[in-house]
Structures are given as structure tokens and as C-alpha cells.
Design a protein around this motif. Structure first.
Motif, mmCIF file in Angstrom:
data_model
loop_
_atom_site.group_PDB
_atom_site.id
_atom_site.type_symbol
_atom_site.label_atom_id
_atom_site.label_comp_id
_atom_site.label_asym_id
_atom_site.label_seq_id
_atom_site.Cartn_x
_atom_site.Cartn_y
_atom_site.Cartn_z
ATOM 1 N N LEU A 33 62.641 36.367 -24.102
ATOM 2 C CA LEU A 33 62.464 35.195 -23.250
ATOM 3 C C LEU A 33 63.619 35.004 -22.275
ATOM 4 O O LEU A 33 63.420 34.655 -21.106
ATOM 5 N N THR A 34 64.835 35.237 -22.734
ATOM 6 C CA THR A 34 66.004 35.017 -21.885
ATOM 7 C C THR A 34 66.130 36.071 -20.790
ATOM 8 O O THR A 34 66.590 35.778 -19.680
ATOM 9 N N THR A 35 65.694 37.282 -21.063
ATOM 10 C CA THR A 35 65.811 38.370 -20.071
ATOM 11 C C THR A 35 64.594 38.462 -19.148
ATOM 12 O O THR A 35 64.658 39.129 -18.110
ATOM 13 N N GLU A 36 63.523 37.784 -19.514
ATOM 14 C CA GLU A 36 62.255 37.910 -18.788
ATOM 15 C C GLU A 36 62.392 37.699 -17.279
ATOM 16 O O GLU A 36 61.955 38.521 -16.472
ATOM 17 N N ARG A 37 62.984 36.602 -16.862
ATOM 18 C CA ARG A 37 63.009 36.269 -15.439
ATOM 19 C C ARG A 37 63.849 37.236 -14.632
ATOM 20 O O ARG A 37 63.480 37.592 -13.494
ATOM 21 N N LEU A 38 64.976 37.687 -15.158
ATOM 22 C CA LEU A 38 65.799 38.639 -14.418
ATOM 23 C C LEU A 38 65.047 39.951 -14.226
ATOM 24 O O LEU A 38 65.052 40.523 -13.131
ATOM 25 N N VAL A 39 64.402 40.424 -15.269
ATOM 26 C CA VAL A 39 63.612 41.655 -15.160
ATOM 27 C C VAL A 39 62.531 41.498 -14.098
ATOM 28 O O VAL A 39 62.362 42.347 -13.220
ATOM 29 N N LEU A 40 61.806 40.401 -14.138
ATOM 30 C CA LEU A 40 60.709 40.193 -13.194
ATOM 31 C C LEU A 40 61.206 40.002 -11.765
ATOM 32 O O LEU A 40 60.627 40.558 -10.820
ATOM 33 N N ASN A 41 62.255 39.216 -11.582
ATOM 34 C CA ASN A 41 62.781 39.007 -10.230
ATOM 35 C C ASN A 41 63.151 40.334 -9.578
ATOM 36 O O ASN A 41 62.869 40.571 -8.397
ATOM 37 N N CYS A 42 63.820 41.194 -10.331
ATOM 38 C CA CYS A 42 64.234 42.495 -9.804
ATOM 39 C C CYS A 42 63.027 43.393 -9.540
ATOM 40 O O CYS A 42 62.896 43.982 -8.456
ATOM 41 N N MET A 43 62.150 43.496 -10.514
ATOM 42 C CA MET A 43 61.029 44.424 -10.386
ATOM 43 C C MET A 43 60.022 43.986 -9.335
ATOM 44 O O MET A 43 59.468 44.821 -8.615
ATOM 45 N N GLN A 44 59.786 42.694 -9.221
ATOM 46 C CA GLN A 44 58.828 42.222 -8.219
ATOM 47 C C GLN A 44 59.301 42.561 -6.811
ATOM 48 O O GLN A 44 58.533 43.058 -5.987
ATOM 49 N N ARG A 45 60.582 42.288 -6.536
ATOM 50 C CA ARG A 45 61.094 42.566 -5.188
ATOM 51 C C ARG A 45 61.234 44.075 -4.949
ATOM 52 O O ARG A 45 60.863 44.571 -3.877
ATOM 53 N N MET A 46 61.755 44.795 -5.920
ATOM 54 C CA MET A 46 61.904 46.242 -5.759
ATOM 55 C C MET A 46 60.547 46.914 -5.553
ATOM 56 O O MET A 46 60.405 47.805 -4.713
ATOM 57 N N SER A 47 59.543 46.479 -6.295
ATOM 58 C CA SER A 47 58.213 47.083 -6.162
ATOM 59 C C SER A 47 57.590 46.749 -4.818
ATOM 60 O O SER A 47 56.892 47.583 -4.216
ATOM 61 N N GLY A 48 57.824 45.531 -4.321
ATOM 62 C CA GLY A 48 57.323 45.173 -2.995
ATOM 63 C C GLY A 48 57.932 46.051 -1.920
ATOM 64 O O GLY A 48 57.238 46.519 -1.004
ATOM 65 N N ILE A 49 59.234 46.307 -2.017
ATOM 66 C CA ILE A 49 59.927 47.156 -1.045
ATOM 67 C C ILE A 49 59.455 48.603 -1.158
ATOM 68 O O ILE A 49 59.190 49.262 -0.146
ATOM 69 N N ALA A 50 59.341 49.107 -2.380
ATOM 70 C CA ALA A 50 58.885 50.485 -2.580
ATOM 71 C C ALA A 50 57.466 50.678 -2.048
ATOM 72 O O ALA A 50 57.138 51.710 -1.454
ATOM 73 N N THR A 51 56.627 49.674 -2.258
ATOM 74 C CA THR A 51 55.242 49.748 -1.779
ATOM 75 C C THR A 51 55.185 49.800 -0.260
ATOM 76 O O THR A 51 54.477 50.632 0.326
ATOM 77 N N LYS A 52 55.924 48.903 0.405
ATOM 78 C CA LYS A 52 55.946 48.886 1.868
ATOM 79 C C LYS A 52 56.537 50.183 2.421
ATOM 80 O O LYS A 52 56.032 50.739 3.401
ATOM 81 N N THR A 53 57.596 50.681 1.790
ATOM 82 C CA THR A 53 58.211 51.930 2.231
ATOM 83 C C THR A 53 57.223 53.086 2.123
ATOM 84 O O THR A 53 57.100 53.917 3.035
ATOM 85 N N HIS A 54 56.508 53.143 1.013
ATOM 86 C CA HIS A 54 55.512 54.208 0.816
ATOM 87 C C HIS A 54 54.428 54.135 1.887
ATOM 88 O O HIS A 54 54.028 55.170 2.452
#
Length: 285
Positions: A98-119
Motif C-alpha cells: 500500500l505504501t509503495t503503490e502510488r510511487l510505482v504507479l506515478n513512475c510507470m504511468q508517466r514512463m509508459s506514456g512517454i515510451a508509447t508516444k516515442t514508439h
């Protein structure tokens, strides 16, 4: 092969700073509501199509907070995903999850959005020799992860920061008194400081391209906000004397035409400063 900025030290420093910001003295919601010793499982649910990025980072975040969490990756960074896919599972202390959930999601959501647009952008120019570059138009203190995401999406990282390359842009040139003065002053500075850094010069017209070629010692010539006929002439003028980079307000609509002008690289700030995060969640199961 990892980019040189992705050191264990840099990643750990980012994670600890992020925990300090988000957790502080303690996750009181979790500490108050969850019985000590409670265990649980959760899965990373992908809720839209795209390119996944940040899975490797997620493992580091989970383990940095709680080494005993069991994380299983079900896919790899850079993989094409679709809504309904599960990226990873994590099991162990419910409080830690529960404590790590938001940090993991914040990072992955933005990184995945950037990777998707780059691709998506790289696919548009795959029939040319041009490679897609990122810029320094990044989120403060999040640049390392945004550039990592660009690389995962198939793009190429430009300079990481002000210290690892010289880029003489229009304001540098105007303040210095012209391209010749700016480049010669830079060369003297690098020699004096015993620095071996590449020099890039921004040019706005064919006359400035000529000046950049004439002064010598310029590794990369940026063609800024040029129309297509002018850019093609500039590329022909430069030939193999320097690397060419197109820049300046390049969008998805203009990217293909710019690439077909024959440039080596195209820098697009929108990859990191104008991108939609991917919809991802972490759900108990």
C-alpha cells in the motif's frame, strides 16, 4: 546496455527522495488501518494499449522499501501491451504494498506514456535514416526516468544536462556576437578546462549554416525552424562535415516530412513535456 545516467546510485537517490516526499514520517492511513503482519497480493493492471515502461524501476522501488516483497515480472519494459494485461504481481506485507503503490504507479504511468508516444513517432520515420531525439524539456528531478522512457520507446537520448555537451543556441550566439565568436570562445574554454565535449550549433538560415561550417570544429549543426526546401539545401551543404539535427516545433503532423529532408536526427520536446500518462492501476487480488 543501460544509458550511463542509469546508475544504481542515481536510481536509489531518486527513490529515496520520492519516498521522503510521499511517505515522510509515515503512511498513517496504512499504519492505522492495516493489522501488523497482514499479508496480501496485488497485480499491476494495464488499462489501455501502448508500450510498457518502468517495470524494472518498479522492482527497485518495491525492494528499496521492503526487501521481502516478492515481485514477479510478467512482461518486459518496451513490450507492446493492451488493456487487460497484467504487468507484474507483488506479494508480501500488505502495508508495504500500500505504501509503495502510488510511487510505482506515478513512475510507470508517466514512463509508459512517454515510451508509447516515442514508439508511435519512431514508426512514422522508420523508412528514413532519421533518429528521434529527446530534449532537456523535462520535469525537474524526473529527467532520468523520462529519458529512460524515451530510450525504452525506441528513441535516442540527446545530452542529459548542461554539463555533458556544448549546445550553442540562438541566445548564446547573439550574446556572444555571432557563430564564429561563440564557437572560437567555446573551443578556447574547452581546451583551457581540458574538456572533451561535442559542440552543437543552432542555425536559423543558410547563411548561419555556412558560418558554422566555415569556423570548423562543430560536431552537430541544428537546423532550427527551417522550411522543407531550406532544410534540404542545408543538409546538402553540410554533407558529411557534421551531423544534422532538425528542431523547432516539430509535431506528429510534420515529423515525416522533416525526416524525408535527409537529416540525421530530429529533436522533439513534446516527447517529455506534452504527453498523456498511461492508465495503469495496482489492484489487490
Amino acid at each position: 546496455m543501460k544509458e550511463n545516467y542509469l546508475t544504481q546510485e542515481n536510481l536509489e537517490a531518486f527513490i529515496q527522495a520520492a519516498f521522503k516526499e510521499d511517505v515522510g514520517e509515515g503512511d498513517h492511513s496504512t499504519l492505522a488501518a492495516i493489522p501488523r503482519g497482514q499479508t496480501g497480493r496485488a497485480q499491476l493492471l494495464i488499462k489501455e494499449d501502448g508500450i510498457i515502461a518502468g517495470l524494472e524501476l518498479a522492482v527497485k522501488i518495491f525492494h528499496s522499501f521492503d526487501r521481502d516483497l516478492e515481485v514477479e515480472l510478467l512482461m518486459e519494459d518496451g513490450q507492446q501491451v493492451k488493456a487487460g494485461d497484467v504487468g507484474l504481481t507483488v506479494a508480501g506485507s500488505a502495508a508495504s504494498i500500500l505504501t509503495t503503490e502510488r510511487l510505482v504507479l506515478n513512475c510507470m504511468q508517466r514512463m509508459s506514456g512517454i515510451a508509447t508516444k516515442t514508439h508511435e513517432f519512431t514508426q512514422l520515420i522508420s523508412h528514413t535514416k532519421a533518429k528521434l531525439l529527446d530534449t532537456r524539456k523535462t520535469t525537474p528531478n524526473f529527467r532520468m526516468l523520462e529519458k529512460w522512457a524515451v530510450a525504452i520507446g525506441g528513441g535516442v537520448n540527446h545530452r542529459f544536462a548542461l554539463y555533458d555537451m556544448v549546445m550553442l543556441k540562438d541566445n548564446h550566439i547573439d550574446f556572444a556576437g555571432g557563430i564564429k565568436a561563440a564557437v572560437e570562445s567555446t573551443q578556447h574554454y574547452l581546451s583551457e578546462k581540458l574538456l572533451q565535449l561535442k559542440i552543437e550549433v543552432e542555425t536559423r538560415n543558410l547563411q548561419e549554416v555556412e558560418e558554422a561550417l566555415a569556423v570548423g570544429g562543430v560536431d552537430i549543426i541544428m537546423l532550427d525552424n527551417m522550411d522543407y526546401p531550406t532544410m534540404k539545401k542545408a543538409v546538402k551543404m553540410i554533407g558529411s562535415k557534421a551531423i544534422t539535427e532538425a528542431s523547432g516545433g516539430i509535431t506528429e503532423a510534420t515529423l515525416k516530412d522533416v525526416a524525408e529532408c535527409g537529416v540525421d536526427f530530429i529533436s522533439v520536446g513534446a516527447l517529455t513535456h506534452h504527453v498523456k500518462s498511461m492508465d495503469i492501476s495496482l489492484k489487490a487480488y
